[in-house]
Design a protein around this motif. Structure first.
Motif, PDB file in Angstrom:
ATOM      1  N   TYR A 179      32.803  20.147  93.526  1.00 28.81           N
ATOM      2  CA  TYR A 179      32.017  20.456  94.721  1.00 28.81           C
ATOM      3  C   TYR A 179      30.836  19.498  94.859  1.00 28.81           C
ATOM      4  CZ  TYR A 179      29.102  22.770  98.126  1.00 28.81           C
ATOM      5  OH  TYR A 179      28.328  23.023  99.228  1.00 28.81           O
ATOM      6  N   ALA A 206      34.993  23.329  88.949  1.00 34.97           N
ATOM      7  CA  ALA A 206      34.687  23.684  90.341  1.00 34.97           C
ATOM      8  C   ALA A 206      33.329  23.111  90.764  1.00 34.97           C
ATOM      9  CB  ALA A 206      34.701  25.196  90.520  1.00 34.97           C
ATOM     10  N   LEU A 207      32.342  23.266  89.904  1.00 33.38           N
ATOM     11  CA  LEU A 207      31.012  22.748  90.225  1.00 33.38           C
ATOM     12  C   LEU A 207      31.020  21.223  90.336  1.00 33.38           C
ATOM     13  CD1 LEU A 207      28.924  25.065  87.897  1.00 33.38           C
ATOM     14  CD2 LEU A 207      28.817  25.014  90.405  1.00 33.38           C
ATOM     15  N   LEU A 213      27.730  30.104  97.151  1.00 34.80           N
ATOM     16  CA  LEU A 213      29.022  30.785  97.239  1.00 34.80           C
ATOM     17  C   LEU A 213      29.800  30.639  95.927  1.00 34.80           C
ATOM     18  CD1 LEU A 213      30.697  32.283  99.445  1.00 34.80           C
ATOM     19  CD2 LEU A 213      31.755  30.080  99.935  1.00 34.80           C
ATOM     20  N   ILE A 214      29.840  29.435  95.395  1.00 27.49           N
ATOM     21  CA  ILE A 214      30.536  29.194  94.129  1.00 27.49           C
ATOM     22  C   ILE A 214      29.852  29.945  92.990  1.00 27.49           C
ATOM     23  CG2 ILE A 214      31.068  27.428  92.386  1.00 27.49           C
ATOM     24  CD1 ILE A 214      31.426  25.468  94.780  1.00 27.49           C
ATOM     25  N   LEU A 215      28.530  29.858  92.904  1.00 27.83           N
ATOM     26  CA  LEU A 215      27.804  30.520  91.818  1.00 27.83           C
ATOM     27  C   LEU A 215      27.946  32.037  91.891  1.00 27.83           C
ATOM     28  CD1 LEU A 215      24.589  28.311  91.688  1.00 27.83           C
ATOM     29  CD2 LEU A 215      26.535  28.278  90.115  1.00 27.83           C
ATOM     30  N   GLY A 251      30.489  33.684  93.138  1.00 29.83           N
ATOM     31  CA  GLY A 251      31.855  33.973  92.700  1.00 29.83           C
ATOM     32  C   GLY A 251      32.005  33.882  91.197  1.00 29.83           C
ATOM     33  N   LEU A 252      31.387  32.868  90.596  1.00 29.50           N
ATOM     34  CA  LEU A 252      31.446  32.711  89.131  1.00 29.50           C
ATOM     35  C   LEU A 252      30.725  33.867  88.438  1.00 29.50           C
ATOM     36  CD1 LEU A 252      30.871  28.871  88.846  1.00 29.50           C
ATOM     37  CD2 LEU A 252      33.000  30.115  88.376  1.00 29.50           C
ATOM     38  N   HIS A 298      36.753  26.302  83.932  1.00 33.01           N
ATOM     39  CA  HIS A 298      37.053  26.457  85.366  1.00 33.01           C
ATOM     40  C   HIS A 298      35.776  26.248  86.191  1.00 33.01           C
ATOM     41  CE1 HIS A 298      41.091  27.691  84.661  1.00 33.01           C
ATOM     42  NE2 HIS A 298      40.837  28.943  84.340  1.00 33.01           N
ATOM     43  N   ALA A 299      34.693  26.859  85.744  1.00 26.50           N
ATOM     44  CA  ALA A 299      33.416  26.758  86.458  1.00 26.50           C
ATOM     45  C   ALA A 299      32.919  25.321  86.477  1.00 26.50           C
ATOM     46  CB  ALA A 299      32.381  27.674  85.820  1.00 26.50           C
ATOM     47  N   GLY A 313      27.231  26.386 100.107  1.00 24.43           N
ATOM     48  CA  GLY A 313      28.459  26.268  99.320  1.00 24.43           C
ATOM     49  C   GLY A 313      28.223  26.486  97.836  1.00 24.43           C
ATOM     50  N   LEU A 314      27.128  25.923  97.323  1.00 27.64           N
ATOM     51  CA  LEU A 314      26.824  26.097  95.909  1.00 27.64           C
ATOM     52  C   LEU A 314      26.542  27.566  95.590  1.00 27.64           C
ATOM     53  CD1 LEU A 314      26.457  24.717  93.189  1.00 27.64           C
ATOM     54  CD2 LEU A 314      24.063  24.327  93.801  1.00 27.64           C
TER      55      LEU A 314
END
Length: 112
Positions: A38, A34-35, A101-103, A105-106, A30-31, A98-99
């Protein structure tokens, strides 16, 4: 599209880093997705922007706003006037936000 060896090595390395950092195989996939989405999406969008430097952003924003009747896009107008059109704005900074934010969350998912 057939992925080549370099692409396969890249994905294998990313998944490996995530697995070694404690992500389950499911969360690692999933990660990775998503990465990948993005990063590639941001790069593609950045290529199509109608400006090349941060100094041109305010000028392009003004030209865009002038093309539409006042009030048609109130939130875009607010964003351009109050944030994007201000000195010092650099669209590239949006990538880091944004990166992160994703990291973040992961990381939370990994620790849950």
């Amino acid at each position: 599209m057939k992925p080549g060896p370099a692409n396969l090595r890249h994905h294998d390395s990313v998944i490996g880093c995530l697995r070694e950092a404690g992500f389950s195989i499911e969360l690692a996939l999933h990660a990775c997705s998503a990465l990948d989405s993005y990063i590639y999406g941001f790069a593609l969008q950045e290529q199509t922007l109608p400006f090349d430097t941060p100094d041109q952003v305010a000028e392009v924003s003004e030209m865009m706003l002038a093309q539409f009747p006042a009030g048609d896009y109130p939130y875009l107008t607010e964003a351009m006037v109050e944030h994007v059109g201000k000195p010092g704005y650099d669209y590239a900074d949006e990538f880091e936000f944004g990166l992160d934010l994703i990291l973040d969350g992961l990381e939370k998912l990994r620790n849950d």
